[in-house]
Motif scaffolding. Sequence first.
Motif, PDB file in Angstrom:
ATOM      1  N   CYS A  60     -97.280 -29.928 -52.003  1.00 15.18           N
ATOM      2  CA  CYS A  60     -96.453 -29.087 -52.875  1.00 15.18           C
ATOM      3  C   CYS A  60     -96.293 -27.728 -52.213  1.00 15.18           C
ATOM      4  O   CYS A  60     -97.265 -27.124 -51.755  1.00 15.18           O
ATOM      5  N   LYS A  61     -95.046 -27.239 -52.155  1.00 21.21           N
ATOM      6  CA  LYS A  61     -94.815 -25.947 -51.506  1.00 21.21           C
ATOM      7  C   LYS A  61     -95.220 -24.763 -52.378  1.00 21.21           C
ATOM      8  O   LYS A  61     -95.175 -23.630 -51.936  1.00 21.21           O
ATOM      9  N   TYR A  62     -95.642 -25.017 -53.620  1.00 20.37           N
ATOM     10  CA  TYR A  62     -96.052 -23.935 -54.509  1.00 20.37           C
ATOM     11  C   TYR A  62     -97.577 -23.847 -54.659  1.00 20.37           C
ATOM     12  O   TYR A  62     -98.143 -22.775 -54.590  1.00 20.37           O
ATOM     13  N   CYS A  63     -98.239 -25.000 -54.874  1.00 17.53           N
ATOM     14  CA  CYS A  63     -99.689 -24.959 -55.099  1.00 17.53           C
ATOM     15  C   CYS A  63    -100.490 -25.602 -53.971  1.00 17.53           C
ATOM     16  O   CYS A  63    -101.711 -25.473 -53.936  1.00 17.53           O
ATOM     17  N   GLY A  64     -99.821 -26.318 -53.046  1.00 17.19           N
ATOM     18  CA  GLY A  64    -100.505 -26.930 -51.928  1.00 17.19           C
ATOM     19  C   GLY A  64    -101.163 -28.258 -52.229  1.00 17.19           C
ATOM     20  O   GLY A  64    -101.827 -28.835 -51.369  1.00 17.19           O
ATOM     21  N   GLU A  65    -101.001 -28.794 -53.428  1.00 18.53           N
ATOM     22  CA  GLU A  65    -101.602 -30.072 -53.817  1.00 18.53           C
ATOM     23  C   GLU A  65    -100.941 -31.216 -53.053  1.00 18.53           C
ATOM     24  O   GLU A  65     -99.737 -31.210 -52.812  1.00 18.53           O
ATOM     25  N   LYS A  66    -101.711 -32.217 -52.676  1.00 17.79           N
ATOM     26  CA  LYS A  66    -101.182 -33.404 -52.011  1.00 17.79           C
ATOM     27  C   LYS A  66    -100.518 -34.274 -53.076  1.00 17.79           C
ATOM     28  O   LYS A  66    -101.145 -34.637 -54.073  1.00 17.79           O
ATOM     29  N   ILE A  67     -99.231 -34.594 -52.871  1.00 18.94           N
ATOM     30  CA  ILE A  67     -98.460 -35.380 -53.833  1.00 18.94           C
ATOM     31  C   ILE A  67     -97.740 -36.504 -53.096  1.00 18.94           C
ATOM     32  O   ILE A  67     -97.642 -36.496 -51.874  1.00 18.94           O
ATOM     33  N   ALA A  68     -97.230 -37.461 -53.841  1.00 17.31           N
ATOM     34  CA  ALA A  68     -96.489 -38.578 -53.248  1.00 17.31           C
ATOM     35  C   ALA A  68     -95.210 -38.050 -52.602  1.00 17.31           C
ATOM     36  O   ALA A  68     -94.602 -37.083 -53.074  1.00 17.31           O
ATOM     37  N   GLU A  69     -94.794 -38.700 -51.533  1.00 22.54           N
ATOM     38  CA  GLU A  69     -93.612 -38.245 -50.796  1.00 22.54           C
ATOM     39  C   GLU A  69     -92.344 -38.338 -51.638  1.00 22.54           C
ATOM     40  O   GLU A  69     -91.425 -37.537 -51.497  1.00 22.54           O
ATOM     41  N   SER A  70     -92.288 -39.279 -52.556  1.00 26.88           N
ATOM     42  CA  SER A  70     -91.090 -39.452 -53.382  1.00 26.88           C
ATOM     43  C   SER A  70     -91.086 -38.553 -54.617  1.00 26.88           C
ATOM     44  O   SER A  70     -90.133 -38.568 -55.383  1.00 26.88           O
ATOM     45  N   ALA A  71     -92.141 -37.768 -54.823  1.00 30.39           N
ATOM     46  CA  ALA A  71     -92.244 -36.919 -56.018  1.00 30.39           C
ATOM     47  C   ALA A  71     -91.203 -35.807 -55.981  1.00 30.39           C
ATOM     48  O   ALA A  71     -90.958 -35.201 -54.945  1.00 30.39           O
ATOM     49  N   VAL A  72     -90.606 -35.559 -57.117  1.00 34.76           N
ATOM     50  CA  VAL A  72     -89.639 -34.479 -57.267  1.00 34.76           C
ATOM     51  C   VAL A  72     -90.302 -33.285 -57.936  1.00 34.76           C
ATOM     52  O   VAL A  72     -89.970 -32.138 -57.657  1.00 34.76           O
ATOM     53  N   VAL A  73     -91.274 -33.554 -58.815  1.00 36.70           N
ATOM     54  CA  VAL A  73     -91.998 -32.515 -59.545  1.00 36.70           C
ATOM     55  C   VAL A  73     -93.488 -32.678 -59.245  1.00 36.70           C
ATOM     56  O   VAL A  73     -94.018 -33.780 -59.262  1.00 36.70           O
TER      57      VAL A  73
ATOM     58  N   GLN B  93     -90.692 -27.948 -59.625  1.00 37.29           N
ATOM     59  CA  GLN B  93     -89.802 -28.859 -58.920  1.00 37.29           C
ATOM     60  C   GLN B  93     -89.909 -28.583 -57.419  1.00 37.29           C
ATOM     61  O   GLN B  93     -89.679 -27.467 -56.965  1.00 37.29           O
ATOM     62  N   VAL B  94     -90.240 -29.610 -56.642  1.00 35.13           N
ATOM     63  CA  VAL B  94     -90.435 -29.432 -55.202  1.00 35.13           C
ATOM     64  C   VAL B  94     -89.264 -29.979 -54.381  1.00 35.13           C
ATOM     65  O   VAL B  94     -89.119 -29.639 -53.220  1.00 35.13           O
ATOM     66  N   GLU B  95     -88.455 -30.824 -54.965  1.00 35.25           N
ATOM     67  CA  GLU B  95     -87.289 -31.392 -54.290  1.00 35.25           C
ATOM     68  C   GLU B  95     -86.099 -31.363 -55.236  1.00 35.25           C
ATOM     69  O   GLU B  95     -86.257 -31.245 -56.453  1.00 35.25           O
ATOM     70  N   ALA B  96     -84.907 -31.495 -54.669  1.00 35.65           N
ATOM     71  CA  ALA B  96     -83.698 -31.536 -55.486  1.00 35.65           C
ATOM     72  C   ALA B  96     -83.647 -32.857 -56.240  1.00 35.65           C
ATOM     73  O   ALA B  96     -84.072 -33.895 -55.729  1.00 35.65           O
ATOM     74  N   MET B  97     -83.154 -32.819 -57.453  1.00 31.72           N
ATOM     75  CA  MET B  97     -83.004 -34.017 -58.261  1.00 31.72           C
ATOM     76  C   MET B  97     -81.861 -34.857 -57.700  1.00 31.72           C
ATOM     77  O   MET B  97     -80.855 -34.320 -57.258  1.00 31.72           O
ATOM     78  N   GLY B  98     -82.019 -36.172 -57.728  1.00 29.74           N
ATOM     79  CA  GLY B  98     -80.970 -37.063 -57.246  1.00 29.74           C
ATOM     80  C   GLY B  98     -79.873 -37.208 -58.289  1.00 29.74           C
ATOM     81  O   GLY B  98     -80.097 -37.085 -59.487  1.00 29.74           O
ATOM     82  N   ALA B  99     -78.686 -37.443 -57.843  1.00 32.21           N
ATOM     83  CA  ALA B  99     -77.544 -37.606 -58.740  1.00 32.21           C
ATOM     84  C   ALA B  99     -77.181 -39.083 -58.831  1.00 32.21           C
ATOM     85  O   ALA B  99     -77.321 -39.828 -57.872  1.00 32.21           O
ATOM     86  N   GLN B 100     -76.705 -39.503 -59.981  1.00 31.77           N
ATOM     87  CA  GLN B 100     -76.237 -40.862 -60.167  1.00 31.77           C
ATOM     88  C   GLN B 100     -74.722 -40.841 -60.113  1.00 31.77           C
ATOM     89  O   GLN B 100     -74.078 -40.114 -60.879  1.00 31.77           O
ATOM     90  N   ASN B 101     -74.155 -41.636 -59.245  1.00 29.01           N
ATOM     91  CA  ASN B 101     -72.701 -41.721 -59.073  1.00 29.01           C
ATOM     92  C   ASN B 101     -72.084 -40.363 -58.754  1.00 29.01           C
ATOM     93  O   ASN B 101     -70.968 -40.074 -59.152  1.00 29.01           O
TER      94      ASN B 101
END
Length: 116
Positions: free
Chosen positions: A8-21, A28-36
């Motif tokens: 995590c770029k805010y707290c440094g915790e190890k998280i799953a690569e696919s995690a958004v939050v 929020q560590v990554e941009a949310m994906g859009a549908q269509n």
Amino acid sequence: METNTKFCKYCGEKIAESAVVCPKCGRQVEAMGAQNGQIVINNVAGAQPGRGRSPRLINKWVAFCLCLFLGIFGAHKFYEGKIGTGILYLCTAGLFVFGWLIDLFNLLGKSNPYTV
């Protein structure tokens, strides 16, 4: 079996690569994906499309007191902004007292404040 991880770029915790939050700090560590290609934002509680007005917060206890003392005249309906129902209560003595009694108990079950 090792799962791909990132930090995590805010707290440094190890998280799953696919995690958004981040589950630890909630940011929020990554941009949310859009549908269509569209992102739907649906975060307005109590909004009613097509009514032409935004939701209002109503104090439960003010509405309850108006209903208790002036309910057969529809005062609580006018306070909520429901003018048509207020006029109906005014002309029918609170829907022949049955509507007034039902509203009295319904108001007790609502949260404070509630949206209309």
